[in-house]
Design a protein around this motif. Sequence first.
Motif, PDB file in Angstrom:
ATOM      1  N   PHE A  55     -13.204  22.099  54.145  1.00  0.00           N
ATOM      2  CA  PHE A  55     -14.266  20.999  53.395  1.00  0.00           C
ATOM      3  C   PHE A  55     -15.168  21.898  52.389  1.00  0.00           C
ATOM      4  O   PHE A  55     -16.176  22.762  52.735  1.00  0.00           O
ATOM      5  CB  PHE A  55     -15.193  20.752  54.709  1.00  0.00           C
ATOM      6  N   PRO A  56     -14.953  21.624  51.179  1.00  0.00           N
ATOM      7  CA  PRO A  56     -15.659  22.327  50.047  1.00  0.00           C
ATOM      8  C   PRO A  56     -17.234  21.639  50.180  1.00  0.00           C
ATOM      9  O   PRO A  56     -17.412  20.648  49.758  1.00  0.00           O
ATOM     10  CB  PRO A  56     -14.968  21.973  48.797  1.00  0.00           C
ATOM     11  N   ALA A  57     -18.100  22.637  50.464  1.00  0.00           N
ATOM     12  CA  ALA A  57     -19.515  22.116  50.396  1.00  0.00           C
ATOM     13  C   ALA A  57     -20.112  21.814  49.264  1.00  0.00           C
ATOM     14  O   ALA A  57     -21.250  20.976  49.321  1.00  0.00           O
ATOM     15  CB  ALA A  57     -20.454  23.104  51.367  1.00  0.00           C
ATOM     16  N   ALA A  58     -19.474  22.356  47.954  1.00  0.00           N
ATOM     17  CA  ALA A  58     -20.198  21.963  46.823  1.00  0.00           C
ATOM     18  C   ALA A  58     -19.870  20.571  46.322  1.00  0.00           C
ATOM     19  O   ALA A  58     -20.271  20.023  45.165  1.00  0.00           O
ATOM     20  CB  ALA A  58     -19.593  22.977  45.971  1.00  0.00           C
ATOM     21  N   GLN A  59     -18.773  19.882  47.229  1.00  0.00           N
ATOM     22  CA  GLN A  59     -18.370  18.397  46.605  1.00  0.00           C
ATOM     23  C   GLN A  59     -19.738  17.406  46.371  1.00  0.00           C
ATOM     24  O   GLN A  59     -20.642  17.411  47.191  1.00  0.00           O
ATOM     25  CB  GLN A  59     -17.529  17.848  47.494  1.00  0.00           C
ATOM     26  N   THR A  60     -19.586  16.471  45.497  1.00  0.00           N
ATOM     27  CA  THR A  60     -20.687  15.487  45.385  1.00  0.00           C
ATOM     28  C   THR A  60     -19.894  14.140  45.347  1.00  0.00           C
ATOM     29  O   THR A  60     -18.846  13.854  45.590  1.00  0.00           O
ATOM     30  CB  THR A  60     -21.208  15.871  44.088  1.00  0.00           C
ATOM     31  N   CYS A  61     -20.644  13.118  45.073  1.00  0.00           N
ATOM     32  CA  CYS A  61     -20.334  11.777  44.898  1.00  0.00           C
ATOM     33  C   CYS A  61     -19.283  11.710  43.841  1.00  0.00           C
ATOM     34  O   CYS A  61     -19.114  12.472  42.880  1.00  0.00           O
ATOM     35  CB  CYS A  61     -21.324  10.979  44.289  1.00  0.00           C
ATOM     36  N   CYS A  62     -18.025  10.881  44.046  1.00  0.00           N
ATOM     37  CA  CYS A  62     -16.794  10.918  42.864  1.00  0.00           C
ATOM     38  C   CYS A  62     -17.304  10.075  41.678  1.00  0.00           C
ATOM     39  O   CYS A  62     -16.718  10.373  40.866  1.00  0.00           O
ATOM     40  CB  CYS A  62     -15.593  10.156  43.690  1.00  0.00           C
TER      41      CYS A  62
END
Length: 248
Positions: free
Chosen positions: A36-43
């Motif tokens: 789970f890449p913690a840096a992900q944001t809204c698409c």
Amino acid sequence: MPTIGLFIPCYVDQLFPKVGLATLDLLESLGQTVEFPAAQTCCGQPMANTGCVNDARPLARRFLEIFQPYDYVVAPSGSCVAMVRHHYEELLHGEPGFEELKAKTFELCEFLTDVLKIEKLPGRFPHRVGLHQSCHGLRELRLGSCSEVMGPQFSKVKQVLQMIEGIEFVPLTRPDECCGFGGTFAVSEEAVSCLMGEDRVADHEQAGAEVLTANDMSCLMHLDGIIRRQKKPIRVLHVAEILSGSAT
């Protein structure tokens, strides 16, 4: 072993974290390596849907940057996956790695049927279940057949759920009708959105559903709000919660 980048939509992360955890548990129980890449944001789907394309573009580029290293990208959301596969074209056309990103991004049930090709799952869920098939899943990802189209009938979501012992699907009058959520449509056209949702809940209720499930938590959020306000005896669960065994 291929590595899966787990993409959890922002509203799931903030409001329904159990769905993200259920997705992780399910994939790991099937022997998958998941990060789970913690840096992900809204698409960027909310911005794109309301015409703010320039605001969505940086999020799309960030998504590409974060998930490019993974062999697969899997999300418990048909609408967010449809955003990547069908609507990032306008935002990322020509960007290095974009075509590869589209090809390796999957909705959870689609990944189970088309990539892992699973044929059985453990677990038992002895309940009468109404399956809501979301519009994005049907009409953009082709996760199931639409009633207005002639040809063989199928549903990848139902195919996976049928592997769970004891589950009983109730017959709906309108099995592929929109719930009325539509993201910002529920805000700009509140009355229409609520009436559409009430129709969907009534269909599940008359069919005798104990549990209403779907592979899009956005649809379920909308329907659950109606169910709770009207005090209906129907429980709402995401497909991942049933498949992972975290729902009883």
